[in-house]
Design an enzyme around this catalytic site. Structure first.
Site, PDB file in Angstrom:
ATOM      1  CD  GLU A  28      34.206  47.409  45.366  1.00 23.35           C
ATOM      2  OE1 GLU A  28      34.767  48.507  45.207  1.00 23.35           O
ATOM      3  OE2 GLU A  28      32.997  47.297  45.624  1.00 23.35           O
ATOM      4  CD  GLN A  87      39.405  36.666  56.624  1.00 25.73           C
ATOM      5  OE1 GLN A  87      38.644  36.051  55.872  1.00 25.73           O
ATOM      6  NE2 GLN A  87      39.012  37.696  57.347  1.00 25.73           N
ATOM      7  NE  ARG A 105      37.799  49.564  41.378  1.00 26.25           N
ATOM      8  CZ  ARG A 105      36.766  48.744  41.401  1.00 26.25           C
ATOM      9  NH1 ARG A 105      35.613  49.156  41.889  1.00 26.25           N
ATOM     10  NH2 ARG A 105      36.849  47.529  40.889  1.00 26.25           N
TER      11      ARG A 105
END
Ligand SMILES: Cc1cc2nc3c(=O)[nH]c(=O)nc-3n(C[C@H](O)[C@H](O)[C@H](O)COP(=O)(O)OP(=O)(O)OC[C@H]3O[C@@H](n4cnc5c(N)ncnc54)[C@H](O)[C@@H]3O)c2cc1C
Length: 250
Positions: A92, A107, A200
């Site tokens: 987000e 990752q 947010r």
């Protein structure tokens, strides 16, 4: 297994203002490097370095926000190291494009066999829910470890070991949940930070990113009150903290 119950946010960099000797400003009141830089930029527009209105720096910046002269705030950049947040939070976060730079843990390159996880805020404090959630997380991580081992064998013919590991990890991560902890360096200018934090830290935002936004606001308010002091914290009906801003999207 390491679990995070809140984000860890560290200030990495702040602006350093170097005043040009040929254009000194008649400063008043307190001001950090970032605040002075923005004031200097604002004053240059009108060549008002003499400070005829006798405004202290933070009052001057308040007026900049009130007038919606937000481009002045773009000169001041702050970098944060953000840890203890989930991949869903950063998914987000990185939607906020204008004025931000991001560098996030990969990752594909980093082994996630011992990754930490972020407990969803709504689950915290409910033992049954937390246990059920934890069982799923542990199972996912076990599957990840097995998958990476098997993929390393499957692609044994790839001579470059780094490349082979990358192939294994990028496939293995497909079973890791959104709650996997990640780390990200975020640099933003003050205008961008304000816009993102307004969205947010509001009640409509998802709980984890809202908690992150509230914590970030606190940090930035302490760091440079002239830029962020118009954000006001309150406890919303859902009993979680949120923030409202006086000067919307400058
Ligand atoms: C409560 C909430 C729920 C959300 N739900 C969803 C969802 O369900 N699905 C989803 O996909 N997203 C969702 N989002 C993300 C949202 O759609 C935005 O992508 C995100 O908030 C970033 O906003 P932004 O584009 O204004 O930010 P930024 O990219 O940082 O832009 C800041 C401002 O710059 C200007 N700007 C930036 N880029 C451009 C451009 N290309 N052209 C013109 N002006 C530009 C705009 O004024 C913009 O508001 C949600 C966001 C919130 C806060």
């Amino acid at each position: 297994m390491e679990l995070f119950y809140e984000p860890r946010i560290t200030l990495l960099a702040r602006p350093e203002f170097l005043e040009p000797s040929h254009l000194p400003v008649a400063w008043l009141g307190d001001g950090t490097g970032g605040e002075r830089l923005a004031e200097f930029a604002g004053r240059l527009c009108y060549m008002s370095q003499a400070n005829p209105a006798k405004r202290p720096t933070r009052e001057y910046l308040d007026n900049i926000k009130k007038q919606g002269h937000g481009s002045v705030l773009e000169h001041a950049n702050y970098s944060l190291l953000v840890e203890g947040v989930s991949r869903s939070l950063t998914h987000e976060l990185v939607r906020h494009r204008a004025g931000f730079a991001y560098s996030q843990l990969s990752q594909r390159y980093v082994d996630e066999s011992k990754a930490a996880f972020v407990v969803p805020p709504a689950v915290i404090g409910d033992e049954k829910l937390e246990t059920a959630w934890r069982e799923q997380i542990e199972s996912a991580q076990r599957t990840y470890v097995t998958m990476v081992e098997q993929l390393m064998e499957r692609y044994g013919w790839v001579a470059d070991r780094v490349h082979r590991r990358k192939m294994a990890r990028e496939a293995g991560r497909a079973v890791l949940p959104n709650a996997t902890e990640t780390k990200i360096v975020v640099t933003g200018n003050v205008r961008a930070w304000r816009t993102m934090l307004e969205l947010r830290s509001s009640e409509g935002a998802e709980m984890e990113i809202r908690r992150f936004a509230v914590a970030t606001l606190r940090l930035l308010q302490r760091e440079a009150p002239g830029f962020f002091s118009d954000f006001v914290f309150y406890v919303a009906e859902d009993r979680r903290e949120a923030a409202k801003v006086e000067y919307h999207k400058v």
